[in-house]
Design a protein around this motif. Sequence first.
Motif, PDB file in Angstrom:
ATOM      1  N   THR A  14      10.459   5.369  12.040  1.00 48.06           N
ATOM      2  CA  THR A  14       9.516   6.353  11.497  1.00 48.06           C
ATOM      3  C   THR A  14       9.613   6.486   9.979  1.00 48.06           C
ATOM      4  OG1 THR A  14      11.073   8.130  11.995  1.00 48.06           O
ATOM      5  CG2 THR A  14       9.344   7.703  13.624  1.00 48.06           C
ATOM      6  N   LEU A  15      10.593   5.861   9.358  1.00 51.34           N
ATOM      7  CA  LEU A  15      10.704   5.882   7.895  1.00 51.34           C
ATOM      8  C   LEU A  15       9.978   4.700   7.260  1.00 51.34           C
ATOM      9  CD1 LEU A  15      14.477   6.840   7.575  1.00 51.34           C
ATOM     10  CD2 LEU A  15      12.480   8.345   7.475  1.00 51.34           C
ATOM     11  N   ARG A  16       9.347   3.858   8.090  1.00 47.60           N
ATOM     12  CA  ARG A  16       8.653   2.671   7.578  1.00 47.60           C
ATOM     13  C   ARG A  16       7.174   2.651   7.971  1.00 47.60           C
ATOM     14  NH1 ARG A  16      11.215  -1.872   5.645  1.00 47.60           N
ATOM     15  NH2 ARG A  16       9.745  -3.159   6.778  1.00 47.60           N
ATOM     16  N   GLY A  17       6.485   3.762   7.696  1.00 48.10           N
ATOM     17  CA  GLY A  17       5.045   3.820   7.908  1.00 48.10           C
ATOM     18  C   GLY A  17       4.632   3.508   9.332  1.00 48.10           C
ATOM     19  N   ASP A  18       3.706   2.562   9.472  1.00 48.19           N
ATOM     20  CA  ASP A  18       3.135   2.233  10.783  1.00 48.19           C
ATOM     21  C   ASP A  18       4.162   1.682  11.763  1.00 48.19           C
ATOM     22  OD1 ASP A  18       0.737   3.017   9.665  1.00 48.19           O
ATOM     23  OD2 ASP A  18      -0.062   0.989   9.449  1.00 48.19           O
ATOM     24  N   ASP A  19       5.291   1.195  11.281  1.00 47.66           N
ATOM     25  CA  ASP A  19       6.321   0.680  12.192  1.00 47.66           C
ATOM     26  C   ASP A  19       6.838   1.768  13.135  1.00 47.66           C
ATOM     27  OD1 ASP A  19       8.141  -1.417  13.133  1.00 47.66           O
ATOM     28  OD2 ASP A  19       9.701  -0.153  12.277  1.00 47.66           O
ATOM     29  N   GLY A  20       6.670   3.019  12.767  1.00 49.95           N
ATOM     30  CA  GLY A  20       7.180   4.115  13.585  1.00 49.95           C
ATOM     31  C   GLY A  20       6.279   4.520  14.740  1.00 49.95           C
ATOM     32  N   ILE A  21       5.141   3.834  14.926  1.00 55.07           N
ATOM     33  CA  ILE A  21       4.152   4.297  15.906  1.00 55.07           C
ATOM     34  C   ILE A  21       4.690   4.332  17.339  1.00 55.07           C
ATOM     35  CG2 ILE A  21       2.989   2.080  16.291  1.00 55.07           C
ATOM     36  CD1 ILE A  21       1.377   5.606  15.959  1.00 55.07           C
ATOM     37  N   SER A 122       4.262   8.125   6.329  1.00 55.29           N
ATOM     38  CA  SER A 122       2.880   8.354   6.749  1.00 55.29           C
ATOM     39  C   SER A 122       2.377   7.143   7.524  1.00 55.29           C
ATOM     40  CB  SER A 122       1.985   8.639   5.533  1.00 55.29           C
ATOM     41  OG  SER A 122       1.933   7.521   4.696  1.00 55.29           O
ATOM     42  N   VAL A 123       1.607   7.442   8.556  1.00 56.43           N
ATOM     43  CA  VAL A 123       1.067   6.405   9.432  1.00 56.43           C
ATOM     44  C   VAL A 123      -0.435   6.323   9.192  1.00 56.43           C
ATOM     45  CG1 VAL A 123       0.746   5.725  11.847  1.00 56.43           C
ATOM     46  CG2 VAL A 123       2.874   6.825  11.137  1.00 56.43           C
ATOM     47  N   ASN A 124      -0.947   5.107   9.152  1.00 58.61           N
ATOM     48  CA  ASN A 124      -2.366   4.867   8.946  1.00 58.61           C
ATOM     49  C   ASN A 124      -3.184   5.607  10.010  1.00 58.61           C
ATOM     50  OD1 ASN A 124      -4.843   3.161   9.770  1.00 58.61           O
ATOM     51  ND2 ASN A 124      -4.377   2.460   7.704  1.00 58.61           N
ATOM     52  N   LYS A 129      -4.905   6.985  15.622  1.00 58.46           N
ATOM     53  CA  LYS A 129      -6.000   7.113  16.580  1.00 58.46           C
ATOM     54  C   LYS A 129      -5.727   6.250  17.814  1.00 58.46           C
ATOM     55  CE  LYS A 129     -10.320   8.566  17.240  1.00 58.46           C
ATOM     56  NZ  LYS A 129     -10.455   9.898  17.759  1.00 58.46           N
ATOM     57  N   SER A 130      -5.210   5.051  17.582  1.00 59.75           N
ATOM     58  CA  SER A 130      -4.868   4.164  18.695  1.00 59.75           C
ATOM     59  C   SER A 130      -3.779   4.758  19.567  1.00 59.75           C
ATOM     60  CB  SER A 130      -4.407   2.808  18.171  1.00 59.75           C
ATOM     61  OG  SER A 130      -5.493   2.153  17.579  1.00 59.75           O
ATOM     62  N   SER A 131      -2.851   5.457  18.948  1.00 56.39           N
ATOM     63  CA  SER A 131      -1.765   6.051  19.739  1.00 56.39           C
ATOM     64  C   SER A 131      -2.325   7.062  20.725  1.00 56.39           C
ATOM     65  CB  SER A 131      -0.706   6.685  18.823  1.00 56.39           C
ATOM     66  OG  SER A 131      -1.188   7.871  18.223  1.00 56.39           O
TER      67      SER A 131
END
Length: 149
Positions: A14-21, A122-124, A129-131
Amino acid sequence: MDSKKYILMGIGNTLRGDDGIGSIIAQSFKDRDWLSINCGVVPENFTSIIKKNRPNLVVLIDAVEMDLKSGEFRIISPDRISALHLTTHSMPLSFLISYLKEYTQELIFIGIQPEVIDYSNSVNPKVLKSSEKIIKILKGRNFKLLKKL
């Protein structure tokens, strides 16, 4: 804890943007029939839960570079996993999956295409939305809505 028929393993940093999804999905997924585990970047540390519960289904979710539009997601077959770029793992997920297959009737790996993986929390919006779509599919156990890679 009751033995669960369905287990969700969310993987990511979760500290690496979208990798945390994957972790974000695991944290927000609540369903009485499911055990949801935020595995962070060490999903191998949670194999004993799978071994103990022997669920009907294990779903792993992670950000995966698949050359798709950001936020798109696919079921990735085990034979394709080693060929794809999986970002932040000490153990190859192909090893983890082959191990877990012994303890579950079915295993599904869902990859979500990240936009950016960098040091940011922050996540794109497209990935977020996909999550929400994935959570809805899992709760309804409507896996036919998941496209395969």
